[in-house]
Design an enzyme around this catalytic site. Structure first.
Site, PDB file in Angstrom:
ATOM      1  N   LEU A   1      39.400  19.372 -34.534  1.00 55.27           N
ATOM      2  CA  LEU A   1      38.847  20.451 -35.356  1.00 55.27           C
ATOM      3  C   LEU A   1      39.389  20.443 -36.776  1.00 55.27           C
ATOM      4  O   LEU A   1      38.950  21.210 -37.637  1.00 55.27           O
ATOM      5  CB  LEU A   1      39.093  21.812 -34.703  1.00 55.27           C
ATOM      6  N   ILE A   2      40.350  19.566 -37.054  1.00 59.03           N
ATOM      7  CA  ILE A   2      41.043  19.585 -38.341  1.00 59.03           C
ATOM      8  C   ILE A   2      40.111  19.224 -39.485  1.00 59.03           C
ATOM      9  O   ILE A   2      40.167  19.824 -40.568  1.00 59.03           O
ATOM     10  CB  ILE A   2      42.264  18.650 -38.298  1.00 59.03           C
ATOM     11  N   GLU A   3      39.218  18.245 -39.269  1.00 55.43           N
ATOM     12  CA  GLU A   3      38.316  17.821 -40.344  1.00 55.43           C
ATOM     13  C   GLU A   3      37.410  18.965 -40.777  1.00 55.43           C
ATOM     14  O   GLU A   3      37.150  19.146 -41.974  1.00 55.43           O
ATOM     15  CB  GLU A   3      37.490  16.617 -39.890  1.00 55.43           C
TER      16      GLU A   3
ATOM     17  N   GLY B   1      29.828   7.949 -39.552  1.00 55.52           N
ATOM     18  CA  GLY B   1      30.671   8.110 -40.723  1.00 55.52           C
ATOM     19  C   GLY B   1      30.259   9.203 -41.676  1.00 55.52           C
ATOM     20  O   GLY B   1      30.706   9.219 -42.824  1.00 55.52           O
TER      21      GLY B   1
ATOM     22  N   GLU C   1      40.206   7.643 -33.574  1.00 57.53           N
ATOM     23  CA  GLU C   1      41.524   7.094 -33.889  1.00 57.53           C
ATOM     24  C   GLU C   1      41.496   6.308 -35.194  1.00 57.53           C
ATOM     25  O   GLU C   1      42.469   6.315 -35.955  1.00 57.53           O
ATOM     26  CB  GLU C   1      42.007   6.209 -32.746  1.00 57.53           C
TER      27      GLU C   1
ATOM     28  N   PRO D   1      25.888  14.076 -31.849  1.00 59.79           N
ATOM     29  CA  PRO D   1      26.540  13.508 -30.658  1.00 59.79           C
ATOM     30  C   PRO D   1      27.695  12.582 -31.057  1.00 59.79           C
ATOM     31  O   PRO D   1      27.629  11.902 -32.092  1.00 59.79           O
ATOM     32  CB  PRO D   1      25.416  12.719 -29.972  1.00 59.79           C
ATOM     33  N   ARG D   2      28.716  12.550 -30.217  1.00 58.52           N
ATOM     34  CA  ARG D   2      29.884  11.718 -30.533  1.00 58.52           C
ATOM     35  C   ARG D   2      29.574  10.228 -30.436  1.00 58.52           C
ATOM     36  O   ARG D   2      30.084   9.432 -31.222  1.00 58.52           O
ATOM     37  CB  ARG D   2      31.037  12.076 -29.590  1.00 58.52           C
TER      38      ARG D   2
END
Length: 438
Positions: free
Chosen positions: A348-350, A322, A63, A266-267
């Site tokens: 998925l946009i990035e 980052g 976010e 990993p997230r």
């Protein structure tokens, strides 16, 4: 009655929440810092600071990154204003520091109890509140209305699954969503569901994530990594979640593409060590980005130049924050995590904006429209399971013209949907200036 039960529950839960923070801090130390802010205490504006305050809440990393173009645009459009950025997670806060430094003030959002929220609002005195995507806190909404603080749900989304759950609460949920001053939805489907739940003044402005772009120095860093990796097929598994890495590694084991390298990202940073151990347990050789590549250099001072990655390394663990844009810049293909298990998918946009063809699993209910549009545009490919993932990767690695066509389609898809930031700033600026007819 439901509202009273909800508020009473917070008084019971709040002490336990501190215990939970301390437990979570064993893996991520940041959870034991700034605890007072979660109860509305801590930093506050001075009484003499009369500048308008724009408050943006971005719960965590995703976010916060999605809010970046909006925050930058607000800072530019309203240089007279101050900006407060709140989070719920230490990783979100760290991302905010990385992106904005001291250009914004920061705090954790308080727990959703009247006393804590009132204390927070008195301390900061916001002129406008902005919450991102799915952040719906009933007491926060009530108290902002009580304090005459316009609160806007921005980049709002509402999946069919979440909508069905919300309808179980009947009138109570309509009162909650009706408390927002504005709801700025990503898609028409999101707007229709939010309106059905009681939201007022709903507009469809598009997805802010299409306006995200990786800084040039991050792209340059990825290209330098790729040069050090050499002429190998490279794919990135981005934002993977717990239980999913094993599936990704299983797909990799059956890929049968010579010299292929997996960049596994990993997230959640607290899981880096766990995932590293998993890679080793599955008999694969690995390196960690934090050990292999130099530390990031200051913007504008040149790219990182790591030593060549040894050819026997099969998995590069992306144990950094980052740098997802750099990982995409180093890869030929991208798999987007959170989608092989029923977790709703990730953004998925990035990857598309970086011109990287995307593979994505069956579970994308949090990003339904963006995923559907990317597939229809030829930018993404749906896979059903680890075996299907391996097959899709193998086909694309072995078919360069198709892969390059998907790359061009991905970049075009991302470019075609930009503009949500400008539209959103227009609505928010009107509210900040007291124009309720915006």
């Amino acid at each position: 009655m439901l509202r009273l039960i909800y508020r009473a529950a917070w008084w019971i839960v709040a002490p336990l929440a501190v215990l939970r923070l301390l437990i979570r801090s064993r893996k991520e130390r940041g959870y034991r810092e700034h605890i007072a802010e979660r109860f509305g205490r801590g930093p506050a504006r001075s009484a003499s600071d009369l500048a308008p305050l724009i408050w943006v809440h971005a719960v965590s990393v995703g976010e916060t990154r999605a809010a970046q173009p909006l925050i930058e645009a607000l800072l530019k459009a309203h240089p007279e204003a101050r900006l407060l950025l709140t989070h719920m997670t230490p990783s979100g806060r760290a991302t905010g520091i990385e992106l904005f430094g001291d250009r914004v003030m920061r705090s954790y959002l308080p727990y959703d109890s009247p006393a804590f929220v009132r204390r927070f609002l008195r301390a900061w005195r916001p002129s406008l509140g902005i919450v991102m995507e799915t952040e719906v806190w009933p007491t926060l909404i009530d108290e902002c209305k009580r304090a005459d603080v316009p609160l806007v749900l921005t980049n709002a989304r509402m999946s069919e699954r979440s909508y069905k759950r919300a309808t179980r609460f009947g009138r109570a949920v309509r009162e909650v969503f009706g408390g927002f001053s504005r709801v700025l939805a990503q898609t028409l489907s999101d707007a229709e569901r939010l309106s059905a739940l009681g939201a007022r003044n709903v507009a469809v402005l598009g997805n802010l994530k299409f306006d995200m772009s990786a800084p040039p120095e991050l792209i340059e860093r990825g290209h330098s990594w790729r040069a050090a990796i050499g002429d190998r097929p490279v794919w990135v598994a981005a934002s993977t979640r717990e239980g999913e890495e094993a599936l990704v590694l299983r797909a990799f084991a059956s890929l049968n593409v010579p010299d292929a390298l997996l960049i596994l990202v990993p997230r959640h940073p607290q899981r880096f060590d766990e995932v590293s151990a998993l890679v080793t347990s599955m008999g694969m050789t690995s390196a960690r980005r934090s050990v292999w590549a130099p530390k990031p250099v200051a913007a504008g001072s040149g790219a990182d130049v790591p030593d060549a990655l040894p050819p026997y390394i099969q998995v590069l663990l992306g144990d950094s924050m980052g740098e997802l844009g750099a990982y995409y810049a180093a890869a030929d293909l991208a798999f987007i995590g959170g989608s092989l298990l029923p977790l709703g998918g990730q953004n998925l946009i990035e990857a598309c904006a970086a011109g990287v063809p995307v593979l994505i699993g069956p579970h994308t209910f949090n990003f339904t429209q963006a995923t559907k549009d990317a597939i229809n545009a030829g930018a993404a490919l749906r896979v059903e399971d680890p075996q299907d993932l391996a097959r899709g990767l193998r086909e694309l690695f072995n078919d360069k013209p198709r892969r390059l066509g998907m790359s061009a389609a991905a970049a075009a898809f991302a470019a075609a949907h930009r503009g949500a930031t400008e539209r959103t700033v227009s609505v928010l600026s009107a509210l900040l200036e007291g124009n309720d007819e915006a």
